[in-house]
Design a protein around this motif. Structure first.
Motif, PDB file in Angstrom:
ATOM      1  N   THR A   1      40.758 -29.383  -9.392  1.00  0.00           N
ATOM      2  CA  THR A   1      40.373 -27.983  -9.815  1.00  0.00           C
ATOM      3  C   THR A   1      38.699 -27.864  -9.965  1.00  0.00           C
TER       4      THR A   1
ATOM      5  N   THR B   1      43.755 -21.571  -5.796  1.00  0.00           N
ATOM      6  CA  THR B   1      43.061 -21.249  -7.146  1.00  0.00           C
ATOM      7  C   THR B   1      42.180 -22.416  -7.314  1.00  0.00           C
TER       8      THR B   1
ATOM      9  N   GLU C   1      41.744 -22.483 -10.669  1.00  0.00           N
ATOM     10  CA  GLU C   1      42.117 -22.695 -12.292  1.00  0.00           C
ATOM     11  C   GLU C   1      43.755 -22.974 -12.200  1.00  0.00           C
TER      12      GLU C   1
ATOM     13  N   LEU D   1      47.528 -23.140 -13.011  1.00  0.00           N
ATOM     14  CA  LEU D   1      48.519 -22.174 -13.086  1.00  0.00           C
ATOM     15  C   LEU D   1      48.954 -21.866 -14.523  1.00  0.00           C
TER      16      LEU D   1
ATOM     17  N   ILE E   1      50.056 -15.110  -7.454  1.00  0.00           N
ATOM     18  CA  ILE E   1      49.131 -15.695  -6.370  1.00  0.00           C
ATOM     19  C   ILE E   1      49.640 -16.185  -5.220  1.00  0.00           C
TER      20      ILE E   1
ATOM     21  N   TYR F   1      47.720 -26.590  -9.651  1.00  0.00           N
ATOM     22  CA  TYR F   1      47.117 -25.187  -9.181  1.00  0.00           C
ATOM     23  C   TYR F   1      47.903 -25.114  -7.959  1.00  0.00           C
TER      24      TYR F   1
END
Ligand code: ADP
Length: 507
Positions: free
Chosen positions: A117, A134, A136, A138, A147, A198
């Motif tokens: 990430t 993403t 970030e 989860l 998402i 993520y």
């Protein structure tokens, strides 16, 4: 240049580094566990020091003990190889704090690229395209579902701390999401002590293409072109090539420049690899950066003529890179097969035992980077990769023929290996045409491994014939490769070397 370097690793990569040291006139210090007391890397290094029990946690992962050995033996630098301590930021830092040189990137660059990430965030800020998803970790399944719906299924859940395909789950539809998230978290927690997960859009049918970079301490950063690593099983590479037939000179330039940009954004130095997914339409997405030497580095060495391990040592010692980017275009084609102690015809079940016979391939364009010898005990303590067989030839077609020939020459007895599986791939028409992507092997694995190797009896008799011929040859003191009968059509010899291990009956 250093006068002495400690190698904090084992197996084929430790031996590879011993060889680089030797050619540079640097003394090498090996470390070893109980299980490796008689291992080739221990025999070949100039010095060897026992550091603990067979479990990696009692030996190759004991950073403090390893640094202590470096101090006691007067080594000035530590090369971590790959795996074990190679990408542990704290280790790179501890080596430097002990007044030694870490042969690799600065600890801060390992940290910057250490989590997937964090690497995605960094790449985005450097203008490097990443797989949609993403950056970030989860939260709960509800957030994950929202998402995933945004990107559209299928999606891939990935462990932020992931590596080796661990903590990765493919999710086809929302009903699978919650269970997949839970199991990805569990696997990641067990493997990495971290359960951050993520989500990425799952790209259908891309290739895995990665770029080797090399940066010195004087601000020079170059790329050595790409490696095609699409032949994977369970997200693990099995066969690698350089160059990729899907990469034109223009695409190489563009992917290379992108990799250099990503590396620079992390303050990178030394050898590293940016991994990308290359989509069918030519777009590519950054996956992650491996802040170490890669298993598959030899294919790049063979097409560029650059000894990456020697340059790792030279860079760590402060030497500037003497090349410029436009001198570095690939020459010819190289392929690597990972020879593992797994029974491909039995669902890749790990195989253990003692190597009772080893016949290595040779001849033009063949390289064997191995970590085993006759008598080696293959257990379950370490990675099943025993060696790499690498070939170079002027064209891809010739390299495939050469690899096929070299695999036929290879004989390992006492433990099952992936040799026959690689033979099947080299014989496959789609592979030969280069029509591969990262899902190719999963699609083909059943047909590739459906015909089991010959029954033990046929195999054993054929191998006995080879052993006998070798002994006769040795007694007559005829150099290897010149035994009468090698080309003379002896059916049993050929059975062992070829059909016996492939088709089940002597030709
Ligand atoms: P690891 O660090 O665990 O090896 P990577 O992120 O390097 O994980 O991915 C490993 C492999 O998984 C890739 O080479 C590719 O085959 C597959 N993969 C990863 N991300 C994606 C994605 N978004 N879509 C499709 N395949 C992917």
């Amino acid at each position: 240049m250093f006068s002495k370097v400690l190698i904090a690793n084992r197996g084929e990569i430790a031996l590879r580094i011993v060889r680089a040291c030797s050619e540079l006139g640097v003394r090498s210090v090996a470390v070893y566990s109980d299980a490796d007391a008689r291992a080739p890397h221990v025999r070949e290094a100039n010095e060897a020091v026992h550091i603990g029990g067979s479990a990696a946690s009692e030996s190759y992962l004991r950073g403090d003990a390893i640094i202590d050995v470096a101090r006691r033996t007067g080594a000035q630098a530590i090369h971590p190889g790959y795996g074990f301590l190679a990408e542990r930021e704290w280790f790179a830092r501890a080596v430097v704090d002990a007044g030694l040189v870490f042969v690799g990137p600065p600890a801060s660059a390992i940290a910057a690229m250490g989590s997937k990430t964090a690497a995605r965030t960094l790449a985005l800020s450097a203008g490097v395209p990443v797989v949609p998803g993403t950056a970030e970790p989860l939260g709960d399944a509800g957030e994950a579902a929202a998402i995933a719906a945004r990107f559209g299924y299928p999606v891939l859940l990935k462990a932020a701390a992931g590596g080796g395909g661990k903590g990765m789950r493919l999710v086809h539809e929302e009903s699978e999401l919650s269970a997949a998230l839970e199991s990805a978290r569990r696997e990641s927690r067990n493997a990495f002590g971290d359960d951050a997960v993520y989500v990425e859009k799952y790209i259908e049918g891309p290739r895995h293409v990665e770029i080797q970079v090399l940066g010195d301490s004087h601000g020079n950063m170059l790329h050595l072109g790409e490696r095609e690593c699409s032949i994977q099983r369970r997200h693990q590479k099995m066969i690698e090539e350089a160059p990729s037939i899907a990469v034109s000179p223009q695409l190489r330039e563009s992917m290379g420049a992108t990799a250099v940009r990503a590396a620079r954004s992390a303050g990178y130095m030394n050898a590293g690899t940016c991994e990308f997914l290359l989509d069918r339409d030519g777009s590519f997405y950054f996956l992650e950066m491996n802040t170490r030497l890669q298993v598959e580095h030899p294919v790049t060495e063979l097409v560029t003529g650059i000894d990456i391990v020697q340059w790792q040592l030279r860079i760590a010692a402060g030497e500037p890179l003497p090349f410029i980017q436009n001198q570095l275009s690939p020459n010819g084609h190289a392929i690597e097969c990972r020879i593992t102690s797994e029974d491909a015809f039995n669902n890749f079940l790990p195989s253990t035992g003692r190597v009772t016979y080893l016949r290595l391939p040779g001849g033009p364009g063949v390289r064997w980077d191995g970590g085993i010898g006759i008598g080696s005990e293959i257990g379950l303590h370490y990675d099943p990769m025993l060696a790499k067989l690498i070939v170079w030839a002027p064209t891809r077609e010739a390299a495939i023929s050469r690899m096929h020939r070299a695999l036929l020459e290879l004989t390992v007895e006492g433990v099952e290996t992936s040799r026959d599986f690689h033979l099947r791939v080299m014989e496959d028409e789609e592979f030969r045409r280069g029509e591969i992507d990262i899902q190719w092997l999963e699609r083909r694995i059943v047909s590739l491994t459906s015909v089991a190797p010959p029954p033990e009896g046929v195999r054993a008799a054929a191998i006995a014939a080879v052993l006998l011929a070798d002994r006769n040859r040795d007694e007559r003191r005829i150099p290897p490769g010149h035994a009468p009968g090698h080309a003379g059509g002896d059916a049993w010899l050929l059975a062992a070397r070829r059909g016996g291990l492939r088709d089940g009956c002597p030709p």
